[in-house]
Design an enzyme around this catalytic site. Structure first.
Site, PDB file in Angstrom:
ATOM      1  N   TYR A 156      11.313  34.533  49.907  1.00 47.43           N
ATOM      2  CA  TYR A 156      11.154  34.712  51.352  1.00 47.43           C
ATOM      3  C   TYR A 156       9.682  35.075  51.597  1.00 47.43           C
ATOM      4  CZ  TYR A 156      13.255  34.613  55.895  1.00 47.43           C
ATOM      5  OH  TYR A 156      13.610  34.227  57.160  1.00 47.43           O
ATOM      6  N   GLY A 182       1.548  38.214  52.376  1.00 49.95           N
ATOM      7  CA  GLY A 182       1.260  39.146  51.276  1.00 49.95           C
ATOM      8  C   GLY A 182       1.393  38.434  49.940  1.00 49.95           C
ATOM      9  N   HIS A 183       2.491  37.690  49.783  1.00 52.62           N
ATOM     10  CA  HIS A 183       2.691  36.908  48.560  1.00 52.62           C
ATOM     11  C   HIS A 183       1.587  35.848  48.417  1.00 52.62           C
ATOM     12  CE1 HIS A 183       7.034  37.989  49.585  1.00 52.62           C
ATOM     13  NE2 HIS A 183       6.884  38.522  48.397  1.00 52.62           N
ATOM     14  N   GLN A 188      -0.353  46.025  45.876  1.00 49.95           N
ATOM     15  CA  GLN A 188      -0.443  47.488  45.964  1.00 49.95           C
ATOM     16  C   GLN A 188       0.567  48.057  46.953  1.00 49.95           C
ATOM     17  OE1 GLN A 188      -4.581  48.001  46.889  1.00 49.95           O
ATOM     18  NE2 GLN A 188      -5.217  47.792  44.760  1.00 49.95           N
ATOM     19  N   LYS A 189       1.213  47.199  47.709  1.00 46.25           N
ATOM     20  CA  LYS A 189       2.268  47.702  48.602  1.00 46.25           C
ATOM     21  C   LYS A 189       3.330  48.427  47.791  1.00 46.25           C
ATOM     22  CE  LYS A 189       5.817  46.438  51.758  1.00 46.25           C
ATOM     23  NZ  LYS A 189       6.964  46.174  50.866  1.00 46.25           N
ATOM     24  N   GLN A 240       5.422  50.585  41.498  1.00 45.49           N
ATOM     25  CA  GLN A 240       5.783  49.449  40.641  1.00 45.49           C
ATOM     26  C   GLN A 240       4.564  48.962  39.852  1.00 45.49           C
ATOM     27  OE1 GLN A 240       8.326  46.000  41.874  1.00 45.49           O
ATOM     28  NE2 GLN A 240       6.368  45.039  42.283  1.00 45.49           N
ATOM     29  N   VAL A 259      -1.275  43.427  52.577  1.00 37.96           N
ATOM     30  CA  VAL A 259      -1.489  42.570  53.748  1.00 37.96           C
ATOM     31  C   VAL A 259      -0.581  43.084  54.869  1.00 37.96           C
ATOM     32  CG1 VAL A 259      -1.353  40.220  54.668  1.00 37.96           C
ATOM     33  CG2 VAL A 259      -2.087  40.599  52.300  1.00 37.96           C
TER      34      VAL A 259
HETATM   35  P1  AMP Z   1       8.660  41.098  46.558  1.00 38.94           P
HETATM   36  O1  AMP Z   1       8.937  39.655  46.749  1.00 38.94           O
HETATM   37  O2  AMP Z   1       8.774  41.919  47.810  1.00 38.94           O
HETATM   38  O3  AMP Z   1       9.379  41.692  45.367  1.00 38.94           O
HETATM   39  O4  AMP Z   1       7.123  41.208  46.200  1.00 38.94           O
HETATM   40  C1  AMP Z   1       6.528  40.404  45.208  1.00 38.94           C
HETATM   41  C2  AMP Z   1       5.102  40.835  45.033  1.00 38.94           C
HETATM   42  O5  AMP Z   1       4.411  40.718  46.279  1.00 38.94           O
HETATM   43  C3  AMP Z   1       4.969  42.303  44.602  1.00 38.94           C
HETATM   44  O6  AMP Z   1       3.926  42.404  43.658  1.00 38.94           O
HETATM   45  C4  AMP Z   1       4.621  42.993  45.896  1.00 38.94           C
HETATM   46  O7  AMP Z   1       3.882  44.189  45.717  1.00 38.94           O
HETATM   47  C5  AMP Z   1       3.790  41.948  46.595  1.00 38.94           C
HETATM   48  N1  AMP Z   1       3.782  42.174  48.039  1.00 38.94           N
HETATM   49  C6  AMP Z   1       4.864  42.255  48.860  1.00 38.94           C
HETATM   50  N2  AMP Z   1       4.478  42.517  50.118  1.00 38.94           N
HETATM   51  C7  AMP Z   1       3.115  42.613  50.093  1.00 38.94           C
HETATM   52  C8  AMP Z   1       2.119  42.878  51.083  1.00 38.94           C
HETATM   53  N3  AMP Z   1       2.425  43.107  52.364  1.00 38.94           N
HETATM   54  N4  AMP Z   1       0.835  42.892  50.682  1.00 38.94           N
HETATM   55  C9  AMP Z   1       0.496  42.676  49.387  1.00 38.94           C
HETATM   56  N5  AMP Z   1       1.381  42.413  48.417  1.00 38.94           N
HETATM   57  C10 AMP Z   1       2.673  42.389  48.768  1.00 38.94           C
END
Ligand code: AMP
Length: 283
Positions: free
Chosen positions: A32, A36-37, A148-149, A153, A176
């Site tokens: 999804y 950020g991704h 870094q969000k 982790q 982001v």
């Molecule tokens: P997730 O799909 O939420 O498990 O996130 C996958 C990767 O994207 C992880 O390393 C998160 O830290 C990073 N991530 C998620 N949201 C953001 C964001 N707003 N800004 C930067 N990295 C993000």
């Protein structure tokens, strides 16, 4: 871009890249995808010859009453975004392909998982570490990018990677945000419009903490009280799961500010629990 769903097929490709001496950048996600991704993938693209991204809603990092089934999913849209950024291989396995029914091995870093999300979600980080370790073994990346969000982790993955000698360079990418400061999250779509408007206060409260510290306030209790008051006034629909000030490396609570700290918050809304943080360095 190739979409691979079988771990053995990905492993085969990774062995070819290793034989050819290719630099492989890896971005693990739960899909999804949002900007950020996209930032993480763009970083991997800049720094590697081959870019692999994974989309896997990892069941082992969800607790029994958490939102595994409700977690948003849209592989077609994710594939279009990843292709646009220049990802070479999108790995999207089925849970049964990643975990045998009799699987009984966990990777954990308990010392860094005692506070923040580790305290509220006791089995979360062992699920994260286990799946990231399995993904590293399949992809054999040169570098892997994490946001870094999810600061805790990132700290845990750095420790695990060093301790197990994966030889993967861990790159941290900045958070982001939306125009109003809300950190982008796949879970933001699960907020009601009223909750979405209130959720901007999460970051504003953390920004207030930073201002107070930079203004000379060294008593963490007073800073957190001010942020809590802001949350109570501006975020009536959210329940604060935690609001804390910790050492950015050890993730242990800090009571008096004498160096860099991390303010971190988790807020539960009706359909989503959101996290955010702010690194504050007093100089
Ligand atoms: P997730 O799909 O939420 O498990 O996130 C996958 C990767 O994207 C992880 O390393 C998160 O830290 C990073 N991530 C998620 N949201 C953001 C964001 N707003 N800004 C930067 N990295 C993000």
């Amino acid at each position: 871009m190739d979409i691979i769903t079988e771990p053995s097929a990905l492993g085969g490709r990774a062995r070819e890249w290793a034989r050819a001496g290719r630099q492989v950048g890896f971005v693990p996600t739960m899909g999804y995808l949002h900007a950020g991704h996209e930032r993480l993938m763009a970083l991997a693209r800049e720094r590697s010859e081959v870019v692999v991204a994974s989309v896997f809603v990892n069941p082992t990092q969800f607790g029994p009453n958490e939102d595994l089934d409700a977690y948003p999913r849209d592989l077609d849209r994710d594939a279009a975004l990843a292709r646009r950024i220049g990802v070479d291989v999108l790995f999207a396995p089925r849970p049964e392909a990643m975990y045998a029914p009799e699987a009984a091995t966990w990777v954990e870093v308990p010392a860094l998982a005692r506070h923040l999300c580790g305290a509220s979600r006791p089995t979360h980080f062992r699920g994260v570490c286990t799946v990231v370790a399995k993904l590293f073994l399949l992809v054999r990346p040169t570098l892997a990018v994490f946001g870094q969000k999810d600061w805790q982790q990132l700290a845990i993955i750095r420790r695990m990677t060093a301790d197990l000698g994966f030889g993967v360079e861990i790159v941290g990418a900045p958070i982001v945000r939306e125009a109003d400061g809300l950190a982008l999250s796949s879970r933001n779509v699960r907020l009601t419009p009223a909750e979405r408007a209130e959720a901007a206060a999460i970051n504003q409260g953390l920004a207030l903490a930073g201002e107070l510290v930079r203004g000379g306030e060294g008593d963490v209790g007073r800073v957190l009280a001010a942020v809590r008051a802001r949350y109570a006034a501006e975020m009536p629909s959210g329940t604060v799961d935690y609001l804390a000030c910790v050492d950015p490396q050890t993730i242990e609570p800090v009571t008096t500010i004498a160096g860099p700290v991390l303010f971190a918050a988790a807020v539960q809304f009706s359909g989503a629990r959101l996290i955010d943080n702010r690194f504050v360095d007093v100089k």
